[in-house]
Design an enzyme around this catalytic site. Structure first.
Site, PDB file in Angstrom:
ATOM      1  N   SER A   1     -10.179  -6.462 -15.541  1.00 59.67           N
ATOM      2  CA  SER A   1     -10.244  -5.367 -14.560  1.00 59.67           C
ATOM      3  C   SER A   1     -11.540  -4.596 -14.778  1.00 59.67           C
ATOM      4  CB  SER A   1      -9.057  -4.426 -14.790  1.00 59.67           C
ATOM      5  OG  SER A   1      -9.218  -3.205 -14.100  1.00 59.67           O
TER       6      SER A   1
ATOM      7  N   TYR B   1      -2.666   0.987 -18.328  1.00 61.69           N
ATOM      8  CA  TYR B   1      -3.336  -0.154 -17.687  1.00 61.69           C
ATOM      9  C   TYR B   1      -4.723  -0.366 -18.306  1.00 61.69           C
ATOM     10  CZ  TYR B   1      -5.009  -3.035 -13.745  1.00 61.69           C
ATOM     11  OH  TYR B   1      -5.509  -4.050 -12.964  1.00 61.69           O
TER      12      TYR B   1
HETATM   13  C1  GCO Z   1      -6.320   1.748 -10.231  1.00 60.59           C
HETATM   14  C2  GCO Z   1      -6.234   0.303  -9.807  1.00 60.59           C
HETATM   15  C3  GCO Z   1      -7.146  -0.525 -10.661  1.00 60.59           C
HETATM   16  C4  GCO Z   1      -7.483  -1.783  -9.934  1.00 60.59           C
HETATM   17  C5  GCO Z   1      -8.317  -2.809 -10.579  1.00 60.59           C
HETATM   18  C6  GCO Z   1      -9.748  -2.441 -10.714  1.00 60.59           C
HETATM   19  O1  GCO Z   1      -5.304   2.359 -10.503  1.00 60.59           O
HETATM   20  O2  GCO Z   1      -7.454   2.261 -10.223  1.00 60.59           O
HETATM   21  O3  GCO Z   1      -4.931  -0.192  -9.856  1.00 60.59           O
HETATM   22  O4  GCO Z   1      -6.613  -0.653 -11.910  1.00 60.59           O
HETATM   23  O5  GCO Z   1      -6.331  -2.409  -9.500  1.00 60.59           O
HETATM   24  O6  GCO Z   1      -7.774  -3.299 -11.782  1.00 60.59           O
HETATM   25  O7  GCO Z   1     -10.417  -3.469 -11.319  1.00 60.59           O
END
Ligand code: GCO
Length: 261
Positions: free
Chosen positions: A152, A165
């Site tokens: 990501s 995340y």
């Molecule tokens: C967020 C998104 C990101 C994207 C992606 C960017 O909350 O900003 O979900 O995490 O999905 O991974 O590369």
């Protein structure tokens, strides 16, 4: 291997068996489709659902051998046993795409510990468990393989409200390097694609917000959201012999996002 093949052939996946996680929709479905178009047989892993069966039916239209392989990445402690059954039923995959991922957005001070643990389990621990099962089987057979992890922008930087995340995707970047180094001598290549903002269910809450949508378009040099196929074709490259001297890399497929600020 590469040098014995023609140019076009080196980008193809004929005769390979690819396992794609999170394959019922979004980026995973796009990757599974592109792999089938490139000649691979494809196993679609996702939680059992009508969407998974729809994806299976759709990809059967490519003429490749395609099968749904239901599994819930939350149950990653059972990944090795599940993988054993998968190999018995379908044969040993040559390509693993670790695409399945979830997010839980909240300011870090409010994020429930259970959400933190769930995101780390699905996005990082499950990737390790599945990669280990994949590699062990190939090693036992003395066969090479390719892993493509989906990282990501959050592998490199953070956006507010994405602590779990971001930590998981930072981990994916380093896990990619660690596995690449451990398994290079076995012919198992491990790379990652770090997508920019791609319009999928994971980002639906963001793309439907007009201010966020315009921020993404303005912040991305190429001026648009990515689509699954933008990610899928580079994934085919990283699964193919055309990338035989690449391992341990994180390829940003982000419309230029990382090149500017
Ligand atoms: C967020 C998104 C990101 C994207 C992606 C960017 O909350 O900003 O979900 O995490 O999905 O991974 O590369």
């Amino acid at each position: 291997m590469n040098s014995d093949q023609g140019f076009g052939e080196s980008f193809r996946l004929d005769g390979r068996l690819a396992l794609v996680t999170g394959a019922s929709r979004g980026i995973g479905l796009g990757i599974a489709q592109a792999m089938a178009e490139a000649g691979a047989d494809v196993l679609l892993m996702a939680r059992e659902s009508p969407e998974l069966r729809k994806a299976e039916a759709k990809l059967k239209g490519t003429g490749r051998r395609v099968a749904a392989a239901p599994f819930d990445m939350h149950e990653y402690a059972g990944a090795a046993a599940w993988y054993e059954r998968l190999v018995n039923e379908h044969g040993c995959p040559d390509v693993l795409v670790n695409n399945a991922g979830i997010t839980k957005r909240a300011p870090a001070e409010e994020l429930p510990l259970a959400d933190w643990e769930e995101v780390l389990a699905v996005n990082l621990s499950a990737v390790f468990a599945l990669s280990q099962a994949f590699a062990r089987h190939l090693m036992a057979l003395g066969r090479p393989g390719k892993i493509v992890n989906i990282a990501s922008l959050m592998t490199a930087a953070a956006r507010k409200t994405t602590a779990a995340y971001t930590a998981s995707k930072g981990g994916i970047g380093q896990l990619t390097k660690a596995l690449a180094v451990d398994w290079a001598g076995k012919g198992i290549h491990v790379n990652a694609i770090a997508p920019g903002y791609v319009d999928t269910d994971l980002t639906a809450a963001l793309s439907s917000d007009a201010a966020f949508d315009s921020w993404v378009k303005q912040r991305t040099p190429l001026g648009r959201w990515g689509s699954p196929v933008d990610i899928a074709r580079p994934a085919v490259f990283l699964a193919s012999a055309a990338s035989d001297f690449i391992t341990g890399q994180i390829l940003y497929v982000d419309g230029g996002w990382m090149a500017t600020f």
